[in-house]
Design a protein around this motif. Sequence first.
Motif, PDB file in Angstrom:
ATOM      1  N   ARG A  27       4.605   3.182  36.146  1.00  0.00           N
ATOM      2  CA  ARG A  27       4.972   2.953  35.092  1.00  0.00           C
ATOM      3  C   ARG A  27       4.689   1.143  35.437  1.00  0.00           C
ATOM      4  O   ARG A  27       3.607   0.678  34.559  1.00  0.00           O
ATOM      5  N   GLU A  28       4.915   0.636  36.162  1.00  0.00           N
ATOM      6  CA  GLU A  28       4.016  -0.544  36.783  1.00  0.00           C
ATOM      7  C   GLU A  28       2.968  -1.015  37.101  1.00  0.00           C
ATOM      8  O   GLU A  28       2.298  -1.676  36.649  1.00  0.00           O
ATOM      9  N   VAL A  29       1.999   0.383  37.461  1.00  0.00           N
ATOM     10  CA  VAL A  29       1.152   0.676  37.696  1.00  0.00           C
ATOM     11  C   VAL A  29      -0.458   0.575  35.543  1.00  0.00           C
ATOM     12  O   VAL A  29      -0.965  -0.168  35.660  1.00  0.00           O
ATOM     13  N   VAL A  34       1.595  -0.040  33.233  1.00  0.00           N
ATOM     14  CA  VAL A  34       1.628  -2.277  32.515  1.00  0.00           C
ATOM     15  C   VAL A  34      -0.151  -2.438  32.767  1.00  0.00           C
ATOM     16  O   VAL A  34       0.059  -3.636  32.094  1.00  0.00           O
ATOM     17  N   ALA A  35       0.320  -2.937  34.352  1.00  0.00           N
ATOM     18  CA  ALA A  35      -0.752  -3.633  34.988  1.00  0.00           C
ATOM     19  C   ALA A  35      -2.161  -3.489  34.249  1.00  0.00           C
ATOM     20  O   ALA A  35      -2.656  -3.889  33.631  1.00  0.00           O
ATOM     21  N   ARG A  43       4.052   4.208  41.154  1.00  0.00           N
ATOM     22  CA  ARG A  43       4.713   3.303  40.496  1.00  0.00           C
ATOM     23  C   ARG A  43       4.260   3.164  39.609  1.00  0.00           C
ATOM     24  O   ARG A  43       4.147   1.955  39.146  1.00  0.00           O
TER      25      ARG A  43
END
Length: 258
Positions: free
Chosen positions: A135-137, A139-140, A133
């Motif tokens: 990209r999600e990580v 962004v977070a 994940r």
Amino acid sequence: MLLRTFFSRFDRRARLPKGVRIYAVGDLHGCADLLAGAFDLIDADLARSRPEQAIQVFLGDYIDRGPDAKRTIDLLIDRGQRHETVFVRGNHEALLLGLLDDPKMLPNWIKLGGMTTLMSYGITTSARDVLQRGREVSVALAAAIPSAHTDFLANLVPCFSCGDYFFVHAGVRPGVPLDKQSEEDLMWIREPFLSSDRDFGKVVVHGHTPSLEPEIRSHRINIDTGAYATGLLTVLSIQDDKVEFHSSSRSRARQDLE
């Protein structure tokens, strides 16, 4: 004995301008406890003998590998507000800044110790999940890092020069004038810098390559003693032509390494 042998080869003609004292601190890698100990050591030294000007130089790699990158950055920002400081950019800070712009850099950052930095900013997940994940990580993480921290990272300098000394994270490329060095070399180089015996123009004070004790050559001093692995953070003090080594350790015992 080994340290004395190296020290005898050091160019003792090198000196700082009159009245200036510099404290140089090696690679921190998230060791906020050792950084706090280094501050205590420096403050105690200044209380004993106060120079006209004291400059505290931090050689980069403030994050990754060790347990508390966030707290380390907090401490450095606070220190910079109350003391004359210079914060040099290390390759790990460059990687993090690159990651915030390009999530595809995440796997490489994780391989180099980025998981501990993720956790210090409150992102708890497995390395496998991070890679799945990405990209999600990323962004977070960007959302979790305070703006004061991103400003701090963005304003790090590639190097610092004072008197006969040149302070940098990794080293310099032999044969290239100090004012023509590439930022990539300043942050990443090992060879041919480490094995070179040539005069670099100034004594290069650096970290990046861990050693069990400070390395002293005729024209370079390495103060990266692998704090995250050894529990030993080296502080170099320079005034006039006098060079001293001290350490912050998890036992809080101050040791003179010279």
